[in-house]
Design a protein around this motif. Structure first.
Motif, PDB file in Angstrom:
ATOM      1  N   GLY A  94       0.922  -1.604   0.450  1.00 29.37           N
ATOM      2  CA  GLY A  94      -0.187  -0.309   0.181  1.00 29.37           C
ATOM      3  C   GLY A  94       0.634   1.468   0.126  1.00 29.37           C
ATOM      4  O   GLY A  94       2.160   0.525  -0.209  1.00 29.37           O
ATOM      5  N   ALA A  95       0.673   2.036   0.610  1.00 33.53           N
ATOM      6  CA  ALA A  95       0.627   3.893   0.475  1.00 33.53           C
ATOM      7  C   ALA A  95       1.782   4.079   1.283  1.00 33.53           C
ATOM      8  O   ALA A  95       2.908   4.521   0.818  1.00 33.53           O
ATOM      9  CB  ALA A  95      -0.070   4.645  -0.343  1.00 33.53           C
ATOM     10  N   THR A  96       1.363   3.200   3.096  1.00 31.95           N
ATOM     11  CA  THR A  96       2.292   4.659   3.986  1.00 31.95           C
ATOM     12  C   THR A  96       2.835   2.979   5.135  1.00 31.95           C
ATOM     13  O   THR A  96       1.751   1.642   4.875  1.00 31.95           O
ATOM     14  CB  THR A  96       1.474   5.201   5.089  1.00 31.95           C
ATOM     15  N   THR A  97       3.166   3.761   5.755  1.00 37.28           N
ATOM     16  CA  THR A  97       3.981   3.007   6.940  1.00 37.28           C
ATOM     17  C   THR A  97       4.248   3.547   7.585  1.00 37.28           C
ATOM     18  O   THR A  97       5.307   4.505   7.443  1.00 37.28           O
ATOM     19  CB  THR A  97       4.907   1.881   6.399  1.00 37.28           C
ATOM     20  N   THR A  98       4.132   3.150   9.105  1.00 33.93           N
ATOM     21  CA  THR A  98       5.136   3.955   9.791  1.00 33.93           C
ATOM     22  C   THR A  98       6.219   3.678  10.786  1.00 33.93           C
ATOM     23  O   THR A  98       5.914   1.949  10.987  1.00 33.93           O
ATOM     24  CB  THR A  98       3.518   4.875  10.996  1.00 33.93           C
ATOM     25  N   VAL A  99       7.268   4.297  10.737  1.00 37.53           N
ATOM     26  CA  VAL A  99       8.269   3.071  11.750  1.00 37.53           C
ATOM     27  C   VAL A  99       8.903   4.752  12.831  1.00 37.53           C
ATOM     28  O   VAL A  99       8.690   5.908  12.569  1.00 37.53           O
ATOM     29  CB  VAL A  99       9.259   2.725  10.801  1.00 37.53           C
ATOM     30  N   ASP A 100       9.500   4.129  14.239  1.00 32.27           N
ATOM     31  CA  ASP A 100      10.395   4.691  15.127  1.00 32.27           C
ATOM     32  C   ASP A 100      11.683   4.795  14.061  1.00 32.27           C
ATOM     33  O   ASP A 100      12.361   4.442  14.094  1.00 32.27           O
ATOM     34  CB  ASP A 100      10.131   3.690  16.198  1.00 32.27           C
ATOM     35  N   LEU A 101      11.887   6.094  13.693  1.00 33.08           N
ATOM     36  CA  LEU A 101      13.596   6.678  13.603  1.00 33.08           C
ATOM     37  C   LEU A 101      13.888   7.051  15.493  1.00 33.08           C
ATOM     38  O   LEU A 101      13.860   8.033  15.628  1.00 33.08           O
ATOM     39  CB  LEU A 101      13.925   7.783  12.551  1.00 33.08           C
ATOM     40  N   GLN A 102      14.632   5.899  14.950  1.00 31.79           N
ATOM     41  CA  GLN A 102      15.132   6.502  16.652  1.00 31.79           C
ATOM     42  C   GLN A 102      16.913   6.717  16.669  1.00 31.79           C
ATOM     43  O   GLN A 102      18.310   6.170  15.530  1.00 31.79           O
ATOM     44  CB  GLN A 102      16.108   4.484  17.560  1.00 31.79           C
ATOM     45  N   VAL A 103      16.529   7.989  17.547  1.00 33.57           N
ATOM     46  CA  VAL A 103      18.540   8.474  17.192  1.00 33.57           C
ATOM     47  C   VAL A 103      18.823   8.671  18.781  1.00 33.57           C
ATOM     48  O   VAL A 103      17.988   9.436  19.650  1.00 33.57           O
ATOM     49  CB  VAL A 103      17.708  10.018  17.207  1.00 33.57           C
ATOM     50  N   PRO A 104      20.108   7.987  19.235  1.00 35.02           N
ATOM     51  CA  PRO A 104      20.564   8.194  20.276  1.00 35.02           C
ATOM     52  C   PRO A 104      21.473   9.211  20.542  1.00 35.02           C
ATOM     53  O   PRO A 104      21.527  10.236  19.328  1.00 35.02           O
ATOM     54  CB  PRO A 104      21.705   7.782  20.221  1.00 35.02           C
ATOM     55  N   CYS A 105      21.362   9.962  21.495  1.00 30.86           N
ATOM     56  CA  CYS A 105      21.761  11.506  21.658  1.00 30.86           C
ATOM     57  C   CYS A 105      22.987  11.340  22.913  1.00 30.86           C
ATOM     58  O   CYS A 105      22.440  10.642  23.836  1.00 30.86           O
ATOM     59  CB  CYS A 105      20.449  12.293  22.530  1.00 30.86           C
ATOM     60  N   THR A 106      23.601  12.430  23.095  1.00 32.64           N
ATOM     61  CA  THR A 106      24.850  12.532  24.205  1.00 32.64           C
ATOM     62  C   THR A 106      24.581  13.441  24.831  1.00 32.64           C
ATOM     63  O   THR A 106      23.874  14.779  24.092  1.00 32.64           O
ATOM     64  CB  THR A 106      26.096  12.608  23.205  1.00 32.64           C
ATOM     65  N   PHE A 107      24.640  13.645  26.164  1.00 29.91           N
ATOM     66  CA  PHE A 107      25.124  14.790  27.169  1.00 29.91           C
ATOM     67  C   PHE A 107      26.495  15.443  27.751  1.00 29.91           C
ATOM     68  O   PHE A 107      27.118  16.038  28.405  1.00 29.91           O
ATOM     69  CB  PHE A 107      24.485  14.517  28.361  1.00 29.91           C
ATOM     70  N   ASP A 108      27.932  15.349  26.238  1.00 33.46           N
ATOM     71  CA  ASP A 108      28.405  15.324  26.398  1.00 33.46           C
ATOM     72  C   ASP A 108      28.660  16.809  26.369  1.00 33.46           C
ATOM     73  O   ASP A 108      27.993  17.753  24.656  1.00 33.46           O
ATOM     74  CB  ASP A 108      29.921  14.916  25.252  1.00 33.46           C
ATOM     75  N   PHE A 109      29.283  17.761  26.681  1.00 33.16           N
ATOM     76  CA  PHE A 109      29.125  19.348  26.578  1.00 33.16           C
ATOM     77  C   PHE A 109      30.542  19.364  25.757  1.00 33.16           C
ATOM     78  O   PHE A 109      30.767  20.651  25.234  1.00 33.16           O
ATOM     79  CB  PHE A 109      29.283  19.908  27.793  1.00 33.16           C
ATOM     80  N   ASN A 110      31.209  18.653  24.654  1.00 30.00           N
ATOM     81  CA  ASN A 110      31.964  19.178  23.879  1.00 30.00           C
ATOM     82  C   ASN A 110      31.503  19.141  22.682  1.00 30.00           C
ATOM     83  O   ASN A 110      31.672  19.487  21.713  1.00 30.00           O
ATOM     84  CB  ASN A 110      32.709  17.669  23.830  1.00 30.00           C
TER      85      ASN A 110
END
Length: 216
Positions: A94-110
């Motif tokens: 069919g026309a559409t699908t929905t998925v999770d685009l998982q984005v890792p995040c850092t808390f490194d202030f550099n």
């Protein structure tokens, strides 16, 4: 050949991951609904469109490290790269699908993106997602074929600042990460031991207090 388009519907915090992570609800649409999509090997570059929002005086002060003095922002304020993400999208009919685009995040202030996110008090973070990759598909009554996805495919999304803060508060409650050179760490460690200071926070507080006394 598939005619794919991309849209971000929402974002959620991924609980109990190894690192802080956001899941963007990505909707993929194929304008040719009679084609069977077997797999999409998707690449995504995420940029922060820093010129697409306003900044309070307090936020401007927090971002001098990134963009300099506010009177120079007409020259220094530019979109910045946040991260790259890869995703394998399973087949769909069919026309559409929905998925999770998982984005890792850092808390490194550099990392510049971390400084930017933490410098915001409220509102939304304007994101631009650029998509590329490869799609494996089969037209009606035809064999499996392969086609590229060009970088012209994109989607915009406004990430609420409160979602970012809630995520970091979940993974690092009342804490931040600072990366130090090994020689600097060794000096700090030696200072901590020589003065019998039990915690790193107390060691830094003592050094800051000494600096303030010298200035006064």
């Amino acid at each position: 050949m598939p005619d794919l388009s991309f849209h971000i519907d929402a974002v959620e915090i991924v609980p109990f991951a190894a690192v802080p992570m956001l899941a963007f609800r990505l909707k993929i649409r194929n304008a040719k609904s009679d084609e069977a999509i077997h797999t999409v090997a998707l690449r995504c570059q995420i940029q922060i469109e820093v010129t697409r929002r306003r900044y309070t005086p307090e936020e401007q002060g927090r971002m001098r490290d990134l963009f300099g003095e506010p009177d120079r922002w007409s020259q220094t304020l530019r979109s910045m790269l946040w991260t790259h993400v890869n995703l394998v999208v399973p087949g769909f009919e069919g026309a559409t699908t929905t998925v999770d685009l998982q984005v890792p995040c850092t808390f490194d202030f550099n990392v510049a993106a971390t400084k930017y996110f933490e410098g915001l008090s409220d509102g939304e973070i304007p994101l631009l997602m650029l998509f590329s990759g490869t799609v494996f598909y089969a037209p009606l009554d035809s064999a499996l074929q392969v086609a590229p996805i060009s970088w012209e495919q994109e989607a915009r999304f406004k990430l609420p600042v409160k979602v970012w803060r809630e995520m970091m508060d979940t993974y690092y409650p009342n804490g931040v990460w600072i990366s130090l050179r090994r020689d600097v760490f060794n000096r700090l460690y030696l200072y901590k031991m020589q003065h019998c200071i039990p915690t790193w926070e107390q060691a830094l507080e003592r050094m800051l207090l000494a600096e303030e006394l010298v200035k006064s």
